[in-house]
Design an enzyme around this catalytic site. Structure first.
Site, PDB file in Angstrom:
ATOM      1  N   ARG A 269       1.169  -7.559  -1.841  1.00  0.00           N
ATOM      2  CA  ARG A 269      -0.058  -6.897  -1.419  1.00  0.00           C
ATOM      3  C   ARG A 269      -0.468  -7.434  -0.058  1.00  0.00           C
ATOM      4  NH1 ARG A 269       1.180  -3.702  -4.493  1.00  0.00           N
ATOM      5  NH2 ARG A 269       0.073  -2.803  -6.290  1.00  0.00           N
TER       6      ARG A 269
ATOM      7  N   HIS B  22       5.373   0.133   2.655  1.00  0.00           N
ATOM      8  CA  HIS B  22       5.151  -0.033   1.210  1.00  0.00           C
ATOM      9  C   HIS B  22       6.218   0.722   0.415  1.00  0.00           C
ATOM     10  CE1 HIS B  22       1.715  -1.145  -1.728  1.00  0.00           C
ATOM     11  NE2 HIS B  22       2.870  -1.135  -2.373  1.00  0.00           N
TER      12      HIS B  22
ATOM     13  N   GLU C  19      -3.693  -1.031   5.024  1.00  0.00           N
ATOM     14  CA  GLU C  19      -2.705   0.053   5.029  1.00  0.00           C
ATOM     15  C   GLU C  19      -3.254   1.384   4.539  1.00  0.00           C
ATOM     16  OE1 GLU C  19      -0.133  -0.117   1.000  1.00  0.00           O
ATOM     17  OE2 GLU C  19       0.036  -1.926   2.222  1.00  0.00           O
TER      18      GLU C  19
END
Length: 337
Positions: A237, A298, A266
């Site tokens: 994360r 991601h 993000e």
């Protein structure tokens, strides 16, 4: 009943539909939307009892209230993380919330190693050069991993899979977690305090969830403990790393490589095409200027195996809700009748 899914990626959609059709055999319809769920798009969920959310949706109290007022009663998060959902507000509004508590840990662990190897051996720079027929080796020197130290921050399923690969490279293993993983101990991992791990590791990889206790786990102080030539990988994360502190560390010429599949700001950027826009996030833009930093969008989880598991579990969570059951995936149970 029509169920609506937000933030559905092109390659994800057929796997999600296949899982949906297998489970419900035409009894329910699935509407897949590419847009993300937030305060602006929440009205599109009106009339849908069940909503399938993605990790980059914003499900704060305001959005949850709009969903509840529109008739939504269940949110099925297509991810393990749920820091984007206000669970307290969901409970107050009588919303059932479930997540995917498990999917292939190898997808993320293998991608973390993809980043580590790419930054260590300067693969991106090398590929850009050879495409222009520049075959020099200047500035491309990496290091053998065998005999060096891998620091694994978080040794759950993904961290353990990462450690197993490190063991295969012949690396010394250091681990930090609230509890020791017997599988990691069997590999020879030594559990130490976080400060020792950061100071001794040649490669540090983060595999802990984002919680209040882990927010900015790596800040100016802890980044300062790392070796000047260490490699840092984050596929967990973005909020685990203080981006401002990381930028200062890189400006000082420290860290030989950084691989980031996540970024703390993000949302609203990752999974979207921003190529024709001005990048207004100055910190992200600055990260991209460092030749020893590799940023991906991601995608660590994004394998056919993992996404299929996520789809199947999400559909199972919906089936549980429709039949009044709860499971280990349930974050907020249905209100008592």
């Amino acid at each position: 009943m029509e169920i609506v899914a937000y933030g559905v990626l092109v390659d994800e959609q057929p796997l999600l539909r296949a899982a949906f059709d297998t489970a419900f055999d035409g009894r329910h319809e699935l509407r897949c939307l590419g847009l993300f769920l937030n305060r602006d798009t929440a009205p599109t969920a009106a009339g849908h009892e069940v909503v399938l959310s993605s990790v980059n949706d914003t499900l704060d109290a305001e959005v949850l209230r709009a969903l509840a007022e529109g008739g939504t009663r269940m949110i099925a998060q297509r991810a393990t993380g749920f820091n984007n959902i206000d669970l307290t507000a969901a409970k107050e509004l009588g919303l059932t919330v479930a997540r995917v508590s498990y999917y292939s840990p190898y997808s993320v662990a293998e991608f973390a190693w993809t980043l580590a190897l790419a930054v260590n051996r300067r693969i991106v720079r090398a590929a850009h050069r050879t495409r222009e027929f520049d075959f020099r080796l200047d500035g491309l020197m990496g290091r053998d991993l065998r005999g060096r130290t891998a620091g694994v921050v978080g040794t759950g399923k993904i961290g353990a899979a990462f450690a197993a690969i490190a063991h295969g490279f012949g690396m010394r293993l250091l681990g930090w977690d609230i509890a020791e993983n017997p599988d990691c101990v069997a590999l020879g991992m030594q559990y130490v305090e976080r400060e020792q791990l950061l100071a001794e590791a040649d490669l540090v990889s983060l595999h802990v969830p984002l919680l209040p206790a882990t927010h900015h786990l790596l800040d100016a102080k802890t980044l300062g403990l790392m070796k000047d030539d260490a490699i840092l990988i984050n596929s967990s994360r973005g909020g685990l790393i203080d981006t401002g502190a990381l930028l200062e560390t890189l400006r000082a010429g420290r860290l030989s490589g950084v691989g980031l599949d996540v970024y703390e700001e993000e949302a609203g950027v990752f999974f979207l095409d921003k190529s024709l826009e001005v990048m207004t996030d100055e910190r992200l833009a600055r990260l991209m200027t460092f030749s020893n930093v590799l940023v991906t969008s991601h995608q660590a989880y994004f394998t056919q195996d993992a996404v299929s598991q996520i789809a199947e579990t999400t559909v199972a969570n919906v089936a549980d809700y429709l039949t009044g059951r709860s499971s280990d995936n349930t974050l907020v149970a249905p209100p008592a009748p």
